[in-house]
Structures are given as structure tokens and as C-alpha cells.
Design an enzyme around this catalytic site. Sequence first.
Site, short mmCIF file in Angstrom:
data_model
loop_
_atom_site.label_atom_id
_atom_site.label_comp_id
_atom_site.label_asym_id
_atom_site.label_seq_id
_atom_site.Cartn_x
_atom_site.Cartn_y
_atom_site.Cartn_z
N LYS A 129 0.87 -1.18 0.00
CA LYS A 129 0.00 0.00 0.00
C LYS A 129 0.90 1.23 0.00
O LYS A 129 1.45 1.62 1.04
CB LYS A 129 -0.91 0.04 1.21
CG LYS A 129 -1.97 -1.07 1.26
CD LYS A 129 -1.49 -2.29 1.98
CE LYS A 129 -2.59 -3.34 2.09
NZ LYS A 129 -2.09 -4.60 2.65
N ASP A 134 3.77 13.82 -6.44
CA ASP A 134 4.75 14.80 -6.93
C ASP A 134 6.18 14.46 -6.53
O ASP A 134 7.06 15.33 -6.54
CB ASP A 134 4.40 16.21 -6.44
CG ASP A 134 3.17 16.77 -7.14
OD1 ASP A 134 2.82 16.27 -8.22
OD2 ASP A 134 2.54 17.71 -6.59
N HIS A 307 -5.82 -4.92 12.10
CA HIS A 307 -5.25 -5.08 10.77
C HIS A 307 -3.86 -4.44 10.67
O HIS A 307 -3.24 -4.45 9.62
CB HIS A 307 -6.19 -4.43 9.72
CG HIS A 307 -5.93 -4.83 8.32
ND1 HIS A 307 -5.31 -4.01 7.40
CD2 HIS A 307 -6.18 -5.98 7.66
CE1 HIS A 307 -5.21 -4.63 6.23
NE2 HIS A 307 -5.73 -5.83 6.36
N LYS A 309 0.21 -3.49 11.08
CA LYS A 309 1.49 -4.17 10.90
C LYS A 309 2.59 -3.19 11.31
O LYS A 309 3.29 -2.61 10.49
CB LYS A 309 1.71 -4.59 9.44
CG LYS A 309 0.57 -5.42 8.84
CD LYS A 309 -0.36 -4.57 8.01
CE LYS A 309 -1.33 -5.35 7.16
NZ LYS A 309 -2.17 -6.29 7.82
N ASP A 314 13.08 -0.64 21.59
CA ASP A 314 13.72 0.38 22.44
C ASP A 314 13.06 1.73 22.20
O ASP A 314 11.83 1.81 22.06
CB ASP A 314 15.22 0.38 22.22
CG ASP A 314 15.88 -0.91 22.73
OD1 ASP A 314 15.26 -1.60 23.56
OD2 ASP A 314 16.99 -1.21 22.30
#
Length: 427
Positions: A129, A134, A307, A309, A314
Site C-alpha cells: 500500500k 509529486d 489489521h 502491521k 527500544d
Amino acid sequence: MSDAEVVVDAGRGGRRLRWIAGNDFQLLENGEQFFPRVFDAIAQAKREVVLETFILFEDKVGLALHAALLGAAKRGVKVDVMVDGFGSPDLSREFLESLTSAGVRFRVYDPGHRVFGKRVGWLRRMHRKIVVVDGERAFVGGINYSADHLGDFGPEAKQDYSVEITGPIVGHIHRFALHAIAVGGQGRRWLRRRVAAVQSHAIAPTGSADAFFVTRDNHRHTNDIERQYRAAIRSARQRVVIANAYFFPGYRLIQEMRRAAKRGVKVDLILQGQPDMPIVKIAASMLYHHLLHAGVRIYEYCDRPLHGKVALMDDNWSTVGSSNLDPLSLSLNLEANVVIRDHAFNENLFAKLSTLMEHSCKKVNASDLAGEWSVWRLVRSFFVFHFLRWYPIAATWLPNPRKRALPVQLPDTGETASPGPTRTDAA
């Protein structure tokens, strides 16, 4: 990670990933924050929009994206879109033709065929995704263009994350996206012109974050994202927090988590408690005993399907992207993550994940699993252990054709969509 770690070895492909300085990252949570920022960036585009997504549905979100892309194309902006043929199978002729007739180059990665009305070919999908506007602003994350990423969708609305990026790292993301869409047959001259324009455009620093862009494919960079996770966990000294929707990682990644917990690192996993697919929770729960007994803390997010990820190590290292920690993402699909070295971003992400753990999660304790039949657990653990150990190798035995992104075929007729009026790529 120490400041001396300027070069990161990404593995078998020989690619050396370098920290790129001078970037700014804004964390975007769920569709409520993500969609307005993307649509506004497209509305303000002056030269180019490049967009990749796994899912594009023709619902209120997909129609809003359609309007933004159509408006940009009509202003003379070069617009390139690539969707996955399995993830985005039902776009109407009207939806597609209105874009392509306005000049949008619309490609479908590995357009699939239905067998008895069912989608097939679910392996080795384009799961990234990415948006680049530009060549100066990018978005990378896990959010698709569908209404189930908005809270008003109801109990099935997804919890997810993306980042908005400015700074020199955008040039690297931009070049990658152009190479990806060029697979659709635009030709090397087209690609050289577009990439040359990117390379000639220096992007000024916009912030203090170091970053690199890491991808996974089925040829040269088969385990780059997993290697970055393992290296970061190995280097962690205080905390590891991983929020991942589909969790069934390989044996080596599991072992790094266990070793970190045993040496005193606080290792927290946020996994699905209300999954969109029941098999997700079943698979992850098979690992619970193994992880809990090493000191890893597990939290099940129960408000709605998770959903996301994302991860942090640290107080400086973070990652956001499309890659789950399961066999599909780690061994088969095309994925993309950004890895960020910035204290402020890390603290912001940690605050968000801490809020989830405190208010929206159920902590899993070893006592919760005490009722399982011990013999069955031993048998199951034996098979799970060997599956985790061997599935990365087994994935290489599966058919691995060089799939392509092809110009969209208009529904019902099989006719290839017109590319629209001819334009000068260098404009």
C-alpha cells in the site's frame, strides 16, 4: 541501535540499505486520519500521483479515491494506479472507464480468473500500500481503500496504521514505485525518463528522522523484511512491541523474541482477539505456550479486528508497512515497510500501542491455557515447530512465475482500456 549502524545488510539479494537522514514521519491511525490526508495530497498534486494498493472496493471510500484521481487526471497530472487482481476483483466498467478515458494508467497485478465463480490464485499477491505525490510526499502502511477501515463500518471496522512521509526517503520510495508499475509493459525508455526526472529532483530535508525503505519479493529480496525484524529484536535492550494482524512467523523470528524476553527485554505482542477470519486466532494461539513460557507478554485486541502491521524496539527503532508476520507476507507476497529511527515517532507509536494494551486488550496468561490436554499440546507443538522451521524453504518449492501488472481489461467486453490522450512523460 547505535548511530554507527549506517549500513544495513538486507540479505541474499546483496542490496545494502542505508539510513537516509532528514525525514519527517506522521503516524496516521485508521481511515479517519489516513483517507483525508491522502485525498488532500492527491487534490493538491501538480505533476504526478503513483498509487499501489491490494484492495480497492467500489464503496464510499473507493468512490472518494476515484473522484480524487479523476480530478487530478483532468488537471493534467500524470496518474498511475496499480491494484492487485485478487484483492480488487469487482470494479465496474464505469468505474474503470471513467479513469482510463481521463488518462489514468490503471494496471492490475496478475489479473486472476474465476473458477466456478470463486477467485483463485491467492498466492504471491501484490500486498503493498504505497502512494507517492509529486515525488515529494509518500504514504506507506497497511490501510486499503475500503469502508471497513472507518469506524462507522461497525464491529468489523479494522484497526490499522499508515505513515505520511516527507524528506529524501521519498525519492527512494518513488523510484521503487515507478519500477513496479513499469512491469506492465511501458518500456525501458519510459522508465528511464521517469526515473531520470526523479534523480534530478533533489528533495530537501524536512525533519530529523533517519529511515530506509525495505521490500520483499519472490526473486532477489525474499526475506529482507523478516531480516530487519530479527536484527532489531536481536539488538533490543529495553522493549519490543509488535502489533500484527496475522501472526504465525518463522522459527528464527520466534526464537529471537524468546531470547530477547529471556535476557530481560520487555517483549509485548498485540494480536487479534476479534479476528476477521477465525483461523487467524487459532494459528497464533498455537504459539502461545512457547512464547509465554519464555516471558513474552501477549495481548489480544478485542475492540474490533486488528489489521495493523507496526512494531518498535527500544526508544528509536520503529517500522510501519504492509507486511504481516505470517507465511503469506514473509514468504510469498510482495510487501513494503518503512523502517524509522526517530525518538519522537517511536514515543508516539508506543503511546498509541500502550493505550491499546491498557484499554482495548485482554492479556493472555499461562493459566488461561492450563485446561488444554497436555498430550495434544505436545503433539501440536511438534508439528507447529517443524512447520515454522521449514515453511520458508517449502515456499521456494511452490510455482514462482514472474507475474506482471497489466493494463486493465474492461469488464464484460475483454477490451483493453484506452490509455487516454497521449502526454509527454517529461512534462
